[in-house]
Motif scaffolding. Structure first.
Motif, mmCIF file in Angstrom:
data_model
loop_
_atom_site.group_PDB
_atom_site.id
_atom_site.type_symbol
_atom_site.label_atom_id
_atom_site.label_comp_id
_atom_site.label_asym_id
_atom_site.label_seq_id
_atom_site.Cartn_x
_atom_site.Cartn_y
_atom_site.Cartn_z
ATOM 1 N N GLY A 187 56.168 -0.644 -47.660
ATOM 2 C CA GLY A 187 57.036 -1.002 -46.699
ATOM 3 C C GLY A 187 56.547 0.043 -45.679
ATOM 4 O O GLY A 187 56.438 -0.796 -44.108
ATOM 5 N N LEU A 188 56.659 0.773 -45.628
ATOM 6 C CA LEU A 188 56.010 1.746 -44.442
ATOM 7 C C LEU A 188 53.923 1.346 -43.727
ATOM 8 O O LEU A 188 53.971 0.958 -43.164
ATOM 9 C CB LEU A 188 56.254 3.344 -44.706
ATOM 10 C CG LEU A 188 55.305 4.286 -43.699
ATOM 11 C CD1 LEU A 188 56.265 4.170 -42.168
ATOM 12 C CD2 LEU A 188 55.486 5.766 -44.241
ATOM 13 N N LEU A 189 53.748 0.950 -45.049
ATOM 14 C CA LEU A 189 51.870 0.309 -45.045
ATOM 15 C C LEU A 189 51.926 -0.815 -43.868
ATOM 16 O O LEU A 189 51.317 -0.978 -43.282
ATOM 17 C CB LEU A 189 51.437 0.434 -46.161
ATOM 18 C CG LEU A 189 50.204 -0.426 -46.230
ATOM 19 C CD1 LEU A 189 49.187 0.096 -47.683
ATOM 20 C CD2 LEU A 189 50.657 -1.988 -46.743
ATOM 21 N N ALA A 190 53.389 -1.880 -44.485
ATOM 22 C CA ALA A 190 53.247 -3.323 -43.791
ATOM 23 C C ALA A 190 53.858 -3.091 -42.320
ATOM 24 O O ALA A 190 53.162 -3.285 -41.434
ATOM 25 C CB ALA A 190 53.993 -3.583 -44.478
ATOM 26 N N ARG A 191 54.584 -2.439 -42.048
ATOM 27 C CA ARG A 191 55.507 -1.965 -40.587
ATOM 28 C C ARG A 191 53.729 -1.240 -39.675
ATOM 29 O O ARG A 191 54.029 -1.449 -38.575
ATOM 30 C CB ARG A 191 56.249 -1.131 -40.693
ATOM 31 C CG ARG A 191 57.481 -1.197 -41.274
ATOM 32 C CD ARG A 191 58.764 -0.931 -41.144
ATOM 33 N NE ARG A 191 58.845 0.900 -41.930
ATOM 34 C CZ ARG A 191 59.082 0.787 -42.800
ATOM 35 N NH1 ARG A 191 60.067 -0.090 -43.651
ATOM 36 N NH2 ARG A 191 59.967 2.193 -43.623
ATOM 37 N N GLN A 248 48.239 4.383 -41.531
ATOM 38 C CA GLN A 248 48.424 4.819 -40.467
ATOM 39 C C GLN A 248 47.506 5.357 -40.085
ATOM 40 O O GLN A 248 47.501 6.269 -38.263
ATOM 41 C CB GLN A 248 49.574 5.406 -40.710
ATOM 42 C CG GLN A 248 50.829 5.956 -41.310
ATOM 43 C CD GLN A 248 51.498 5.934 -41.854
ATOM 44 O OE1 GLN A 248 51.630 7.194 -41.693
ATOM 45 N NE2 GLN A 248 52.926 5.880 -41.482
ATOM 46 N N GLY A 249 46.325 6.076 -41.050
ATOM 47 C CA GLY A 249 45.180 6.445 -40.251
ATOM 48 C C GLY A 249 44.385 5.557 -39.041
ATOM 49 O O GLY A 249 44.296 5.980 -37.456
ATOM 50 N N GLU A 297 50.484 8.390 -36.118
ATOM 51 C CA GLU A 297 50.953 9.762 -36.869
ATOM 52 C C GLU A 297 51.350 10.104 -38.261
ATOM 53 O O GLU A 297 51.871 8.634 -38.713
ATOM 54 C CB GLU A 297 52.251 10.573 -36.171
ATOM 55 C CG GLU A 297 52.495 11.821 -36.919
ATOM 56 C CD GLU A 297 53.749 12.463 -35.933
ATOM 57 O OE1 GLU A 297 54.099 13.519 -36.837
ATOM 58 O OE2 GLU A 297 54.467 12.206 -35.300
ATOM 59 N N ILE A 298 50.609 10.242 -39.203
ATOM 60 C CA ILE A 298 50.751 9.819 -40.977
ATOM 61 C C ILE A 298 52.122 10.971 -41.277
ATOM 62 O O ILE A 298 52.358 11.846 -40.965
ATOM 63 C CB ILE A 298 49.328 11.234 -42.032
ATOM 64 C CG1 ILE A 298 47.973 10.571 -40.592
ATOM 65 C CG2 ILE A 298 49.522 11.261 -43.192
ATOM 66 C CD1 ILE A 298 47.680 9.114 -41.006
#
Length: 254
Positions: A21-25, A134-135, A140-141
Motif C-alpha cells: 500500500g505504501l509502495l503504491a501511494r 520512495q528513493g 523520505e524513506i
C-alpha cells in the motif's frame, strides 16, 4: 518456527499489506522513468510492474502447485501501474490468508515447503521495493520495524546467500567467514571454493570470523540487499572478505 522466520507469520502478512500500500501511494503521480538509487538500470515504473508480476507469479505457483511458466507481467492497456500492483496484492493476500502458515505447499526452498515461506518472501519483497520506489520518487524513506529488519537479514543470508548461490552453482574464490551483527543478533557467513553457507549463531562465535559487519537492523538489512552503501554499516578487520560477500550477494539477489 515455520518458514524459519524470526517473527510471527500473521505479522508478515500485515507487513505485506502495509508495504505494498505504501509502495503504491509513493508511486502515485511519480514519473515511471525515474531511476532507483543504488540499482543501475532499474526505474520506478519497472519496480512497481515487477512487484505486481511477482504477486501473480506467487499466486499461480500456490494455486497450481508448481513453478509457473506464464503469468501476467504487465497491466492491461490503459490501466495504471498502481492499480496493477494493488489488484495483484488483493488476490495474493486472500490466498495466503486462507491457509495457515504451517500448511504444506510448493516453494523454491527445500527447507521450507509451507505457506509461511510465501508470507515471508512476499513481505520482504514488498519492503525492499517500497524503499526503491520512495528513493526513486525523492521521498523520505519510511522506517522499517526492527524485528522485520532482523527477519529480513536472516532471510537474505539463509535463503539468498546460502541457498540460491548453491542452486546457481556460484561460490567464492577465497575461503572466509564473516560475522553479521545487528540488534543483539549474530549470523556467520561462509564463502569459498567449496560453496556458501549462513547460519544464526551467538555473539561469541563472531570471534572466529575474519571480518565483522555491524549496524542498525535497518541499515544492515538494506546493505545486504545493496540498497545502502558501506558508510551505513561498520566493517571491522578483513575488508577483502567483506568485499567478496558483497559481490556474491549481488549475484544472489539480482
Amino acid at each position: 518456527m515455520t518458514g524459519r522466520a524470526l517473527v510471527d507469520h500473521d505479522l508478515l502478512l500485515e507487513v505485506l499489506r502495509a508495504e505494498v500500500g505504501l509502495l503504491a501511494r509513493s508511486a502515485e503521480g511519480a514519473r515511471p522513468e525515474l531511476p532507483v538509487p543504488g540499482c543501475p538500470g532499474l526505474t520506478l515504473g519497472e519496480t512497481v510492474r515487477h512487484v505486481g508480476g511477482v504477486h501473480r507469479m506467487a499466486l499461480a505457483w500456490l494455486r497450481g502447485g508448481t513453478r509457473p511458466v506464464h503469468w501476467q507481467r504487465q497491466p492491461p492497456v490503459g490501466r495504471a501501474l498502481t492499480e496493477f500492483v494493488l489488484t495483484g496484492l488483493a488476490e495474493l493476500l486472500a490466498e495466503l490468508a486462507a491457509h495457515p502458515a504451517e500448511e504444506v505447499c510448493s516453494t523454491w526452498w527445500t527447507v521450507d515447503q509451507t505457506y509461511g515461506f510465501w508470507r515471508r518472501r512476499m513481505a520482504h519483497e514488498a519492503t525492499v521495493h517500497r524503499v526503491d520506489v520512495q528513493g526513486a520518487a525523492g521521498l523520505e524513506i519510511d522506517p522499517i520495524d526492527e524485528q522485520i529488519a532482523l527477519d529480513g537479514i536472516d532471510e537474505v543470508l539463509t535463503l539468498w546467500f546460502a541457498h540460491r548461490l548453491t542452486v546457481l552453482g556460484v561460490s567464492g574464490t577465497a575461503s572466509c567467514k564473516v560475522a553479521v551483527q545487528a540488534a543483539g543478533h549474530t549470523w556467520l557467513v561462509s564463502a569459498g571454493p567449496k560453496g556458501t553457507a549462513a547460519w544464526r549463531t551467538s555473539e561469541a562465535d563472531a570471534a572466529q570470523a575474519q571480518a565483522v559487519i555491524t549496524g542498525s537492523a535497518r541499515d544492515v538489512y538494506l546493505w545486504l540487499w545493496g540498497r545502502v552503501s558501506n558508510r551505513h554499516v561498520r566493517v571491522q578487520r578483513d575488508h577483502d572478505a567483506v568485499a567478496q560477500v558483497w559481490a556474491l550477494l549481488r549475484l544472489a539477489t539480482r
